[in-house]
Write an enzyme that holds these catalytic residues in place. Structure first.
Site, PDB file in Angstrom:
ATOM      1  N   SER A 189      -7.261  -4.719   4.558  1.00 13.80           N
ATOM      2  CA  SER A 189      -6.459  -3.472   4.057  1.00 13.80           C
ATOM      3  C   SER A 189      -4.982  -4.106   3.683  1.00 13.80           C
ATOM      4  O   SER A 189      -4.501  -5.026   4.022  1.00 13.80           O
ATOM      5  CB  SER A 189      -6.275  -2.272   5.184  1.00 13.80           C
ATOM      6  OG  SER A 189      -5.244  -1.412   4.632  1.00 13.80           O
TER       7      SER A 189
ATOM      8  N   TYR B 264      -2.891   0.297  13.479  1.00 17.08           N
ATOM      9  CA  TYR B 264      -3.951  -0.062  12.634  1.00 17.08           C
ATOM     10  C   TYR B 264      -3.684  -1.110  11.862  1.00 17.08           C
ATOM     11  O   TYR B 264      -4.408  -1.937  11.532  1.00 17.08           O
ATOM     12  CB  TYR B 264      -4.291   1.497  11.664  1.00 17.08           C
ATOM     13  CG  TYR B 264      -5.189   1.197  10.606  1.00 17.08           C
ATOM     14  CD1 TYR B 264      -6.290   0.997  10.570  1.00 17.08           C
ATOM     15  CD2 TYR B 264      -4.651   0.951   9.291  1.00 17.08           C
ATOM     16  CE1 TYR B 264      -7.189   0.717   9.538  1.00 17.08           C
ATOM     17  CE2 TYR B 264      -5.223   0.575   8.023  1.00 17.08           C
ATOM     18  CZ  TYR B 264      -6.723   0.415   8.360  1.00 17.08           C
ATOM     19  OH  TYR B 264      -7.444   0.278   7.210  1.00 17.08           O
TER      20      TYR B 264
END
Length: 264
Positions: free
Chosen positions: A141, A154
C-alpha cells in the site's frame, strides 16, 4: 500459452476486491488458480461464475498455519505445480490516533497482514525454489510510504510487507524465483467498508471528489509484473488515482483510506 505451461497461481484473500479480480484475470490468461479465502459462499460464486473452469476455491484462514498446510497438501494433482504466489489477504480496522486505538484491531491487522503473509510464504516458497522458477507478488500500500492521520498500525504492517518483499528478493536470488510488491493508492472495493465495520455511507464518502482505482487496475498491474521477461524483476510499483495527493487526507472529511490488500 496453455494452463499447464503457465502453472498454478495461489491467491490469498481471493473472495473479494483485488484478490477476486486477480483470480479472474490470471485464469483468463491461462493459469490454474487456487483461490484462497475464508468465505465459502464468495469463493463458490467466484468459481461458478468463471468461464475458464480454472479456479479452485480453497477455504482457509491465512492466520492458521496448520490449516493452510493441510489445504496445500490436499491440492488436486492439477493444482500442485505452483508457479505464482499472490499475497493479497489483508485488512484495516478503524481510524483514529494510536493513543485511542483498539488492541483487538491492532492484533487482527498484525495477524492477517504480517503473520498471514509469512504463513503462506513460508509454506509455499520451498515449492517455488524446488521448481527452479516462479514469482511472488505481495500487495502492499502507498500507506507504507506516505503517512496519514489514523494510518498508524495499518501503515506499519504495510511497511513490513514492503521491506519483507525486498529481503525476500535477496534471499531468493539465484533460485529463479522473482519477487515484486504492488502498492495501490485509493481503490474502491470492500476494503473501506471493512475498515468502517460495514458502514457503507461512511466508506463511500471517502471517494467523493475523485475517481478511485478499481480492482481491475490493480489486477492488470499484477498481471503485467508476471509477464515481464525472466531477466526482469519488478521490485516495486506504486499506483494512485490521478486526483489523489500524497497527503492522503481530505479537508472536511474523514481521513482517506489509502488502499492496499483486501479480501481476507
Amino acid at each position: 500459452m496453455t494452463q499447464d505451461e503457465r502453472g498454478v497461481a495461489v491467491i490469498s484473500g481471493a473472495s473479494s476486491g483485488f484478490g477476486e479480480r486477480i483470480a479472474q484475470v490470471l485464469a483468463q490468461q491461462g493459469y490454474s488458480v487456487v483461490a484462497l479465502a475464508r468465505r465459502v459462499d464468495r469463493l463458490k460464486a467466484l468459481a461458478e461464475q468463471d468461464a475458464t473452469g480454472a479456479i479452485l476455491p480453497v477455504v482457509a484462514d491465512v492466520r492458521d498455519r496448520e490449516g493452510l498446510a493441510r489445504a496445500f497438501d490436499e491440492l488436486p494433482p492439477d493444482f500442485r505445480d505452483i508457479s505464482v504466489l499472490i499475497n493479497n489477504a489483508g485488512l484495516s480496522r478503524g481510524f483514529g490516533p494510536l493513543q485511542s486505538g483498539s488492541d483487538a484491531s491492532w492484533r487482527e491487522m498484525i495477524d492477517t497482514n504480517i503473520s498471514g503473509l509469512l504463513n503462506v510464504s513460508g509454506l509455499l516458497l520451498p515449492r517455488l525454489v524446488s521448481r527452479g522458477s516462479g514469482h511472488v507478488v505481495n500487495i502492499g500500500s502507498i500507506a507504507a510510504s506516505y503517512p496519514y492521520m489514523g494510518g498508524n498500525v495499518y501503515a506499519a504492517t504495510k511497511a513490513f510487507v514492503h521491506q519483507l518483499s525486498l529481503n525476500m528478493r535477496v534471499d531468493l536470488q539465484g533460485t529463479g524465483v522473482r519477487v515484486s510488491c504492488v502498492a495501490p493508492g485509493m481503490a474502491k472495493t470492500e476494503f473501506a467498508k471493512v475498515r468502517y465495520d460495514g458502514d457503507v455511507e461512511r466508506a463511500d464518502a471517502l471517494y467523493e471528489g475523485l475517481e478511485p482505482l478499481t480492482a481491475d487496475d490493480v489486477a492488470q498491474t499484477v498481471a503485467w509484473c508476471l509477464t515481464r521477461p525472466a531477466r526482469v524483476n519488478i521490485n516495486m510499483i506504486e499506483l494512485m488515482p490521478s486526483e489523489q495527493h500524497f497527503g492522503l487526507g481530505f479537508a472536511g472529511s474523514p481521513p482517506a483510506s489509502p488502499g492496499g490488500a483486501d479480501g481476507a
